[in-house]
Design an enzyme around this catalytic site. Structure first.
Site, PDB file in Angstrom:
ATOM      1  N   ASP A  61      -1.444   2.308  -3.185  1.00 48.37           N
ATOM      2  CA  ASP A  61      -1.479   1.858  -1.797  1.00 48.37           C
ATOM      3  C   ASP A  61      -0.194   1.116  -1.460  1.00 48.37           C
ATOM      4  O   ASP A  61       0.863   1.391  -2.030  1.00 48.37           O
ATOM      5  CB  ASP A  61      -2.715   0.983  -1.561  1.00 48.37           C
ATOM      6  CG  ASP A  61      -3.286   1.137  -0.161  1.00 48.37           C
ATOM      7  OD1 ASP A  61      -2.683   0.586   0.768  1.00 48.37           O
ATOM      8  OD2 ASP A  61      -4.318   1.819  -0.002  1.00 48.37           O
ATOM      9  N   HIS A 285      -2.596  -3.468   3.905  1.00 50.77           N
ATOM     10  CA  HIS A 285      -3.582  -2.398   3.726  1.00 50.77           C
ATOM     11  C   HIS A 285      -4.123  -2.371   2.301  1.00 50.77           C
ATOM     12  O   HIS A 285      -5.335  -2.324   2.068  1.00 50.77           O
ATOM     13  CB  HIS A 285      -2.909  -1.074   4.090  1.00 50.77           C
ATOM     14  CG  HIS A 285      -3.810   0.112   4.126  1.00 50.77           C
ATOM     15  ND1 HIS A 285      -4.049   0.900   3.026  1.00 50.77           N
ATOM     16  CD2 HIS A 285      -4.512   0.668   5.129  1.00 50.77           C
ATOM     17  CE1 HIS A 285      -4.855   1.888   3.354  1.00 50.77           C
ATOM     18  NE2 HIS A 285      -5.161   1.776   4.641  1.00 50.77           N
ATOM     19  N   SER A 475      -9.632   4.901   5.054  1.00 50.58           N
ATOM     20  CA  SER A 475      -8.984   4.037   4.058  1.00 50.58           C
ATOM     21  C   SER A 475      -9.939   2.985   3.529  1.00 50.58           C
ATOM     22  O   SER A 475      -9.789   2.509   2.402  1.00 50.58           O
ATOM     23  CB  SER A 475      -7.778   3.337   4.682  1.00 50.58           C
ATOM     24  OG  SER A 475      -6.722   4.230   4.888  1.00 50.58           O
TER      25      SER A 475
END
EC number: 3.4.14.10
Length: 1284
Positions: A61, A285, A475
């Protein structure tokens, strides 16, 4: 303490304790980070020690923050984030340079003196030094926050007072002058000009202010036990105040880079100390994802992740230099790191909440390496499906790669999430998010394995200055499943039960809860059910297919499933497919010896079932280690219009309870018939009821002549405004789902109809998906229509025209009667450049795929020049718009100016990256990687297109007939084209005067768009690419008579003079004097010889020759006098009155006016050069003079010299500007000097000019500008290019 008094609407004054309405204080906390929906809570209540302990999740990620809440320790008290790597390279620091300390100091790469703290231990005494540019590792939001902070605290505090004070000085001086004589003395004029210049400089600097960021020296050393690195965030050499960290894998040390940014960093070291890897995060994220998968918050268990006992490995694949885009380099490095770490630990799960849309899925280097991680290293790989719904066939890559071994996850929203996380005033039925990507994959694979909650309030990185945040997307769904897989594996390990990534995937699919109200393409096999999955995996752990996956190849395109887009009334057809078992390999057994026995013994007898009556399949299949062929029959003619799904499930006849061994998905997009009438309307729906999350899908085969459509939506409901996510898509062969689509969020009310135009390709099935947004509460009745229109040209999707054609005809056909109004506009210039240098080298051990597959890198260097400021977008046409499907590992370019300052970075998707550049010289470096060296060798002459936006678009002329085009007659305005007729349109070449000034090169093209519809909606979407091939500009030779013999000899002598003059500037010392004397002797009246000699000993453009404010001169009085003497020879030889008289002529009508102009311009140039060289010599003499009288005499001479010079030019001209700086420094006119130095810097940037600016700033007391400029020197003038 008295009650707080509040007013209420109906009671006036009342106590706040007296609630007028009931208050619900029971917050639905389990809807913030949902786990009940998938059975995680009940599973962990039942098996509390199966919480992920003894498992490791690798997070591919944007990077995980080990300082974030919930990510510090596991449920057993161990370190949560055990490894942390940035695989993108954005934090790499070249530390190959080593230095020794002298008196406790070393010199950093920036040139700063760095003080080594006495407490540091460095037994070998070698200090590796490098430089870190923090803006390269900052996320965009952090960079913007730091820039704002730096401007407020480092810039504004000095600049605003300086501007106010300088403005006051100027105004006071003007007031003083106004009270005196109206005629100003020369000294007063100069002082006024100086003060005005200071104000102008400060104003301009404020307008152009930009912060390229700090530059931190890095010091790397080995303390005898581990590598340690210190980063000088003070930018003053005080290493004791900067972060000092050991390798993360050894020490688990991390800290923030600075107290302001709160960017948690750690370090790794590669190549025996030659590369320092500073690990940050390119966005929050990855931290959010990690918190969902494995966060542990013991004080608030409802905030725990799905597997709080799991450990995490953070592998950053997003690149901060590209926003947060993943790269092939990062993906392959991350896979290599998993392979390497597998030698000392078992990595159980990978979560990858990243992906793009590939043009095809059955090939690609990155996909191959991903498969190797799963198939040989036994890692369960979970990946988000994408957020590109609601249309079907929008699942991304991955999970859509060559084999269906990845666990693709769609996004689900529950009523509890709606209430807690999204604060909706009304709960509706749970289901798939409207934007969640849907299957099937383009080749028929289902794409999604399961669905899971696609939103959560979870921990985020500290640099956000938040504790937690709501994020949604697939996600967020993927880490939920990744955490669930970790809990399952934790339980299986605890019970010592065997498993494989194949059995885990199969167990998830076979145990999922089917959501009857949700389409199969949005949920895969259903909503994740952890308890049932564990029951299956723990009960049927010894089945023969546990370590086997089945590769299915269908039809001629070798798809992983069946996807059909039939024509109306297509007859039933047989479909051939093959099923082949693939056995789990072991990275410890590279020869696959252990697999052989399992291959020989493998056998399973299968019963094939399908619940769809329109699919006919064999009833049984005896499966062994061989490729088995099956033939199916799909009868589509009886299917109603719309999408249809079926699954052929293969059950082990000896144990059907464990669920299907494999599935063959079948999807049919049955088109609805088009109405047979003259109306363009093909869909006309009335009073269609839309509830929240309702999706209406229409499939049609677009008429061959149609080129665009229009969706019209209207409602009579006056109370509700409907929000609809509309997605119109056509899937073209070997093209991604984004290639031909329109996706838009629309609001529909009763006021006016809502229109959405969209482009179409004739003859191809189209899906029109109208989805009422999942969070749009209330029922709405909707009327909608779809119309098709079309003006179809005969050239396909791109019109290519060459200037040599002169006239290019295009033939149009119409779907219905339409108005034609051609519009062709060129918007970009696209010169092509070839590499000036190409270097192919093997990479270091960091880029070797185990056991020994060496990766090579090719670096091509391209040089180009911009004559004007423009916007540039480099494009590598051969490789662009491909990542996962590319046969090459990666492609990245870095763009630098002539001083090696990094201007921009880009990768495989050129449309995402463009940069505004000033005029000047630039260097583009392109990096491509692969383990096959011969493939890279073929790219050593790879051309690159430098797309540049034209300052003014060029409109091409169009005509209705060839005669009108040839004679430049009446241009095409508008015309009607009925259906069934053809209409030619003629385009003429662009006049040479519009493009001749653009410095055309070989292969130079221009690009833009072309449209034909007059209809406003049609013009927006029915456009085509336009490419114009230019030819070289016209060559106009001046008329000349036959040269006489004597004239030829004169030309020869002129050529000798010019050649010799050209060499003078390259000579030094005695050779220079010798050639100069010979030239003067041979051509005694040739002024060019004197000017060339002056340039050789005192260059007018060399920034090193510019003056300093306080340094002593390194020249003598005799040298200056020699310069003046030679300059005077030129000045006296030129008749200045005659020259001035000529320059005053507006129009010269003499027959030899051109020759006279050339001679006079040459004389003017010589005179300017001589006056400037004399002036700089006088400035030096002024500095060398000791007596006041001598200085006054020289000042008078300088004033006369400047007066003469200004008759012929101004000080901003290239020949005079350096002298202007000398003159300003001499008389301490620092404002004027800064203006001139800034002009030089814009034209010819150099470190020397910046240093002179710093001196001038300090002379004026503008220390904030001096400090700012000084701090930017290392980033503007680095010693080397940055590493990729």
């Amino acid at each position: 303490m008295p009650d707080r008094i509040v007013k209420t609407a109906d009671q006036g004054i009342g106590s706040s304790k007296m609630a007028d309405v009931p208050i619900d204080c029971d917050f639905p906390v389990w809807g913030l980070l949902p786990k009940k929906e998938t059975g995680v809570v009940s599973f962990l209540n039942k098996y509390p020690v199966y919480d992920g302990r003894d498992t490791i999740i690798a997070i591919f990620d944007s990077g995980v923050d080990p300082a974030a809440e919930g990510l510090k320790v596991t449920s057993t008290g161990e370190t949560k984030v055990i490894e942390r790597f940035d695989c993108s390279g954005c934090g790499d620091v070249d530390t190959s340079k080593t230095v020794k300390a002298v008196d406790g100091y070393i010199t950093g790469v920036t040139g700063r003196k760095l003080k080594i703290p006495e407490t540091w231990n460095n037994p070998n005494g070698d200090w590796h030094v490098g430089v870190l540019h923090p803006y390269s590792i900052y996320p965009t939001k952090v960079k913007e926050r730091i820039q704002e902070h730096r401007k407020e605290h480092l810039w504004n505090v000095g600049h605003k007072p300086a501007l106010a004070e300088t403005t006051k000085q100027f105004q006071d001086y003007e007031s003083e002058l106004s009270s005196k004589s109206p005629t100003l003395t020369q000294e007063e004029k100069l002082m006024k000009e100086e003060l005005e210049a200071r104000v102008e400089v400060l104003q301009n600097v404020e307008k152009k202010y930009s912060d390229p960021g700090p530059t931190y020296d890095c010091v790397l050393y080995h303390d005898g036990e581990t590598w340690r690195a210190c980063i000088d965030t003070s930018e003053s050499g005080d290493l004791s105040t900067g972060p000092n960290l050991g390798e993360y894998s050894v020490t688990h040390e991390h800290t923030h880079l600075t107290p302001i940014d709160e960017m948690t960093i750690s370090i790794n070291v590669h190549d025996e100390g030659n590369t320092l890897e500073v690990v940050g995060m390119c966005s929050s994220h990855g931290t959010h994802v990690a918190a969902i998968a494995a966060g542990y918050v013991p004080e608030e268990p409802e905030r725990n992740g799905v597997s709080p006992g799991a450990k995490i490995i953070s592998l950053t694949i997003g690149d901060s230099r590209l926003g947060s885009m993943e790269t092939g380099t990062a993906l392959v490095r991350a896979c290599i790191k998993v392979m390497e770490l597998s030698k000392k630990m078992k990595i159980d799960v990978i979560n990858m909440s990243y992906g793009e849309h590939a043009h095809w899925s059955n090939a690609g280097r990155v996909g191959e390496i991903i498969l190797e991680v799963v198939n040989r290293y036994g890692v369960s790989w979970v990946v988000s499906a994408g957020n590109h719904g609601p249309a079907l066939c929008t699942v991304g890559a991955p999970p859509d790669i060559a084999q269906s071994v990845l666990i693709g996850v769609g996004a689900y929203v529950s009523p509890e999430m709606m209430a807690a996380a999204y604060s909706m005033r009304q709960r509706v039925c749970g289901g798939a998010f409207s934007w969640s990507s849907r299957g099937p994959a383009a080749d028929g694979a289902l794409g999604l394995s399961v669905a899971a909650p696609g939103g959560a309030v979870a921990a985020v990185a500290r640099f956000t200055l938040r504790n937690c945040q709501l994020m949604n997307g697939t996600s967020m769904a993927a880490p939920h499943v990744a955490g669930a897989v970790a809990t399952l594996i934790s339980g299986l390990k605890a019970r010592k039960l065997p498993y494989s990534p194949y059995s885990i995937k199969r167990g998830l699919e076979n145990s999922a809860t089917v959501l009857s109200h949700v389409e199969p393409w949005a949920q895969g096999c259903g909503l994740l059910n952890v308890e049932k999955a564990f029951d299956l995996l723990s009960t049927y752990y010894d089945q023969p297919e546990r370590d086997v996956t089945f590769n299915i190849q269908c039809c001629s395109y070798n798809g992983k499933g069946i996807i059909l887009r039939p024509k109306l009334d297509d007859p039933p057809g047989d479909i051939g497919l093959t099923v082949e078992p693939h056995f789990l390999q072991d990275h410890k057994d590279m020869e696959d010896r252990a697999v052989i026995g399992r291959q020989i013994s493998f056998g399973v007898r299968l019963a094939l079932t399908c619940g769809a009556s329109w699919v006919s399949a064999p009833a049984h299949l005896d499966m062994m280690n061989a490729t088995r062929t099956l033939t199916l029959r799909v009868q589509t003619s009886s299917l109603p219009p719309g999408p249809h799904f079926a699954s052929i499930d293969a059950y082990d006849v000896s144990c059907i309870e464990k669920g299907p061994v494999f599935r063959i998905p079948v999807t049919v997009f049955q088109p609805q018939p088009l109405p047979d009438c003259s109306s363009p309307t093909v869909i006309d729906e009335k009073d269609v009821l839309f509830k929240s999350s309702t999706i209406k899908r229409h499939f049609l085969i677009v008429p061959p002549e149609a080129t665009w459509g229009v969706l019209k939506m209207a409602t009579e409901d006056k109370e509700i405004v409907g929000r609809f996510l509309v997605h119109v898509m056509q899937l073209l062969p070997r093209k991604s789902c984004k290639s031909q689509e329109t996706q838009k969020m629309l609001s529909v009310s009763n006021e006016v109809p809502t229109l959405l135009p969209f482009g179409v390709v004739g003859g191809v099935t189209i899906e029109i998906a109208i989805a009422k947004y999942w969070a749009n509460i209330g029922d709405l009745s909707l009327d909608y229509t779809v119309e098709f229109h079309g003006l179809k040209p005969d050239f396909g999707q791109r019109l290519v025209m060459s200037a040599s054609e002169g006239v290019r005809s295009v033939t149009l056909s119409a779907h219905r009667l339409l108005e034609v109004q051609p519009n062709a506009v060129l918007k970009y210039s696209e010169p092509v450049v070839r590499p000036t240098e190409s270097k192919l080298t093997p990479l270091t051990s960091r880029d070797v795929i185990p056991p020994s597959r060496q990766i090579y890198q090719l670096i091509n260097t391209y040089n180009f020049h911009l004559a004007k400021a423009t916007e540039v977008s480099p494009t590598v046409s051969l490789l662009c718009d491909m990542l996962y499907e590319s046969e090459f590992e990666s492609q990245m370019w870095m763009l630098y100016n002539s001083c090696k300052q990094l201007m921009a970075v880009g990768d495989a998707y050129p449309s995402k990256y463009n940069v505004k550049l000033e005029k000047g010289d630039y260097v583009l470096r392109l990096n491509v990687r692969h383990e096959n060296k011969s493939l890279l060798e073929k790219l050593q002459e790879l051309p690159v297109v430098l797309q540049q936006r034209l300052q003014q678009p060029i409109t091409m002329d169009s005509y209705c007939s060839r005669i009108q085009a040839l004679t430049a007659g009446k241009k095409f305005s508008t015309a009607s084209l009925p259906s069934g007729n053809l209409m030619p349109v003629y385009f003429t070449a662009v006049p040479s005067d519009k493009i001749s000034r653009l410095n055309l090169t070989v292969g130079h093209t221009f690009s833009g768009t072309i449209s034909f519809a007059k209809d406003e909606l049609g013009r927006k979407v029915d456009t085509y690419a336009l490419q114009y091939l230019a030819c070289e500009p016209p060559k106009r030779n001046a008329n000349s008579k036959d040269k006489e013999k004597g004239k030829a000899h004169d030309d020869y002598m002129d050529a000798v003079k010019e050649f010799t003059v050209g060499w003078i500037a390259k000579l030094e010392g005695d050779k220079l004097e010798q050639v100069y004397e010979e030239l003067v002797e041979k051509f005694p009246g040739y002024l060019g010889a004197h000017v060339a000699y002056l340039h050789a000993i005192d260059s007018p453009t060399d920034p090193k020759k510019l003056p300093h404010s306080n340094e002593e001169l390194d020249v003598t009085t005799a040298w200056c006098e020699q310069l003046i003497a030679i300059s005077d020879k030129v000045i006296k030889a030129i008749d200045q009155e005659k020259l001035l008289a000529y320059l005053g002529i507006k129009n010269d009508t003499r027959t030899d006016a051109q020759k006279i102009k050339q001679d006079q311009e040459k004389q003017r140039g010589y005179l300017i050069d001589a006056l400037c060289r004399k002036g700089t010599a006088l400035c030096r003499l002024y500095a060398l003079a000791e007596s006041k009288s001598a200085k006054e005499k020289i000042a008078t001479a300088l004033q006369a010299n400047m007066t003469d010079l200004l008759k012929y030019t101004d000080l901003t001209e290239a020949k005079a500007i350096n002298y202007g700086v000398w003159h300003c420094f001499t008389f301490k006119h620092w404002g004027r000097a800064i203006k001139l130095l800034t002009k030089i810097q814009e034209d010819r940037p150099s470190r020397e000019v910046e240093e002179r600016l710093i001196e001038a700033y300090r002379q004026l007391g503008w220390n904030h500008m001096a400090s700012y400029t000084e701090a930017t020197l290392p980033i503007k003038y680095p010693l080397a290019y940055r590493p990729f």
